[in-house]
Enzyme design. Sequence first.
Site, PDB file in Angstrom:
ATOM      1  N   GLY A  88       0.832  -1.194   0.000  1.00 52.00           N
ATOM      2  CA  GLY A  88       0.000   0.000   0.000  1.00 52.00           C
ATOM      3  C   GLY A  88       0.865   1.240   0.000  1.00 52.00           C
ATOM      4  O   GLY A  88       2.045   1.188   0.367  1.00 52.00           O
ATOM      5  N   CYS A 115       5.220  -6.157   1.829  1.00 53.17           N
ATOM      6  CA  CYS A 115       5.603  -4.748   1.874  1.00 53.17           C
ATOM      7  C   CYS A 115       4.847  -4.043   3.008  1.00 53.17           C
ATOM      8  O   CYS A 115       5.106  -4.310   4.179  1.00 53.17           O
ATOM      9  CB  CYS A 115       5.358  -4.092   0.518  1.00 53.17           C
ATOM     10  N   TYR A 116       3.910  -3.148   2.721  1.00 56.86           N
ATOM     11  CA  TYR A 116       3.118  -2.502   3.763  1.00 56.86           C
ATOM     12  C   TYR A 116       2.456  -3.548   4.646  1.00 56.86           C
ATOM     13  O   TYR A 116       2.368  -3.382   5.870  1.00 56.86           O
ATOM     14  CB  TYR A 116       2.063  -1.600   3.126  1.00 56.86           C
ATOM     15  N   HIS A 204       8.387  -7.303  -3.050  1.00 53.80           N
ATOM     16  CA  HIS A 204       7.192  -7.717  -3.780  1.00 53.80           C
ATOM     17  C   HIS A 204       7.457  -9.042  -4.512  1.00 53.80           C
ATOM     18  O   HIS A 204       8.011  -9.049  -5.615  1.00 53.80           O
ATOM     19  CB  HIS A 204       6.774  -6.640  -4.777  1.00 53.80           C
ATOM     20  N   GLU A 206       5.316 -10.829  -5.950  1.00 51.99           N
ATOM     21  CA  GLU A 206       4.347 -11.025  -7.036  1.00 51.99           C
ATOM     22  C   GLU A 206       4.808 -10.461  -8.373  1.00 51.99           C
ATOM     23  O   GLU A 206       4.225 -10.777  -9.414  1.00 51.99           O
ATOM     24  CB  GLU A 206       3.003 -10.399  -6.651  1.00 51.99           C
ATOM     25  N   ASP A 262     -14.900 -11.877 -23.829  1.00 51.85           N
ATOM     26  CA  ASP A 262     -15.706 -12.109 -22.634  1.00 51.85           C
ATOM     27  C   ASP A 262     -17.104 -12.612 -22.979  1.00 51.85           C
ATOM     28  O   ASP A 262     -17.563 -13.625 -22.448  1.00 51.85           O
ATOM     29  CB  ASP A 262     -15.803 -10.831 -21.805  1.00 51.85           C
ATOM     30  N   LYS A 401      -8.845 -11.969 -17.119  1.00 54.44           N
ATOM     31  CA  LYS A 401      -8.906 -12.102 -18.580  1.00 54.44           C
ATOM     32  C   LYS A 401      -8.126 -13.307 -19.095  1.00 54.44           C
ATOM     33  O   LYS A 401      -8.598 -14.021 -19.982  1.00 54.44           O
ATOM     34  CB  LYS A 401      -8.379 -10.821 -19.233  1.00 54.44           C
TER      35      LYS A 401
END
Length: 545
Positions: A88, A115-116, A204, A206, A262, A401
């Site tokens: 964040g 992180c945060y 991070h 990710e 979609d 997606k």
Amino acid sequence: MFRVGAVGDGSLIFFSDSARLRPMSPHFPAVGPVAHPTVLVVDFGAQYAQLIARRVREAQVYSEIVPHTSTAAELADRTPTAIIFSGGPASVHVDGAPGIDPGVYELGVPILGVCYGSQLLARDLGGQVDRSGRGEYGRTSLRHSGVSSQLLGDTGGLTEPVWMSHFDAVTEPPAGFTVTASTADSPAAVIEDARRRFYGVQYHPEVMHTPSGQAQLERFLHGICGINSEWTMANVITESIEAIRAQVGSARAICGLSGGVDSAVAAALTQRAIGSQLTCVFVDTGLMRAGEGDQVTDTFRRTQGIELIHERAAEEFFEALAGVTDPEDKRKIIGEKFVRIFERAAGGITDARFLVQGTLYPDVIESGSPTAAKIKSHHNVGGLPEDMTFELVEPLRNLFKDEVRAVGTELGLPPEIVQRQPFPGPGLGVRIVGEVTPEAVETVRAADVIVRDEITKAGLDGEVWQGFAVLADIRSVGVMGDERTYARPIIVRAVASEDAMTADWARLPHNLLELISSRIVNEVPGVNRVVYDITSKPPGTIEWE
């Protein structure tokens, strides 16, 4: 009577006044997965919260994003197998910094702070978080302490690159935690409490710039939390078909089909579930890309065997949009025009009770939530008027997606549909800055063909998420054939992304940009200048309107 809206990929949605509205929560989807172990990603306003959720799913574990304002009881009601605190932008020391219900730490559920999230975990449990004197941003060297680590694996004193973005740092972990790695400015970059199964990382994991990040997440999910790999697209299809059949029963359903990924996958999935009970409607607004109308109708009638009604209504849309320049007004007018056309064309499907729409998980998030501002109203989520009543079938509401594309491939949809670039609901109407006229549409459509054609020829389709042309409402002086021109510019936009939540402008080769520019100026009348948009998202959006 039926009404209509438009969804994010250009599909239309139809519904009857006789059905009921299903409440749609930005973070708690109306229809969830069937009894899958669930990882809740608590969003503290992070740019990468959705990326964490996607990385968890790449480990074949189901995840959802929830707001940090959720109470411990609300999270417990969702029976999470694990919880991940996102990063964040705030400092844990500032007034009003986002926090978490202390009861979350008493749920007996493994927690990973990123992180945060790591700083919050440490502070809440009695550790120390300070400003280290300077921040760490970008690639940083992480030094493993050599202490046994469940999260990092048996790595000894290894040093590896990680991606940092912080100013505060954990300087003293809470009681019960062990420091298993550090950096030059983060003395407790990785902290672990194996007894309570609480873990924190200052970097991070990710992002792709942390090479071992996915392996660390998988150690947390599979090794520490004991979650099996069962979130697969084959399972999603099986469970979705069962859910659709249970919901629709013997009733009729309608899907507004644009041919976009979609709506196409939603239609194919629903047709697999209820067969001839489904009718699709395609309204050709005159705002589609070149050849799309014929491609959509041919593909679905020929390869999918779906009943399809094709309405051609370009003149009506142009008449309704005459003189309109505001992008939100354009969207409203286009949606209203769909209503009138559908009322006229409904014919033999007036007994339909269900609406099928291709709502995706990012649509839900981006349309606004307690932790995410509303960037724009996706018509299938935040843009639906409050007084509308209908019963929704949303088989893709929990999917990103890339997962939708995987489902489409599993269902046998052709590559030209599954791999199509995303396209805005109002079509080329919002790629024309200013009034939408037949002439302006022809201009931007011709330029769009060139942009996409040259990107394909260059072999870059796999690297470009979206590449298209925008027609700006300005004029500039040029020289063509030794004569002065005063014409409109085309803006070329190409971005790289994984899910459209964030995007980076694509670094197209200069010779390719030169070729695109030369072709557009020489082949598209009324254009004398081409510019390239090098803005990422954020701060920009992918589309211009």
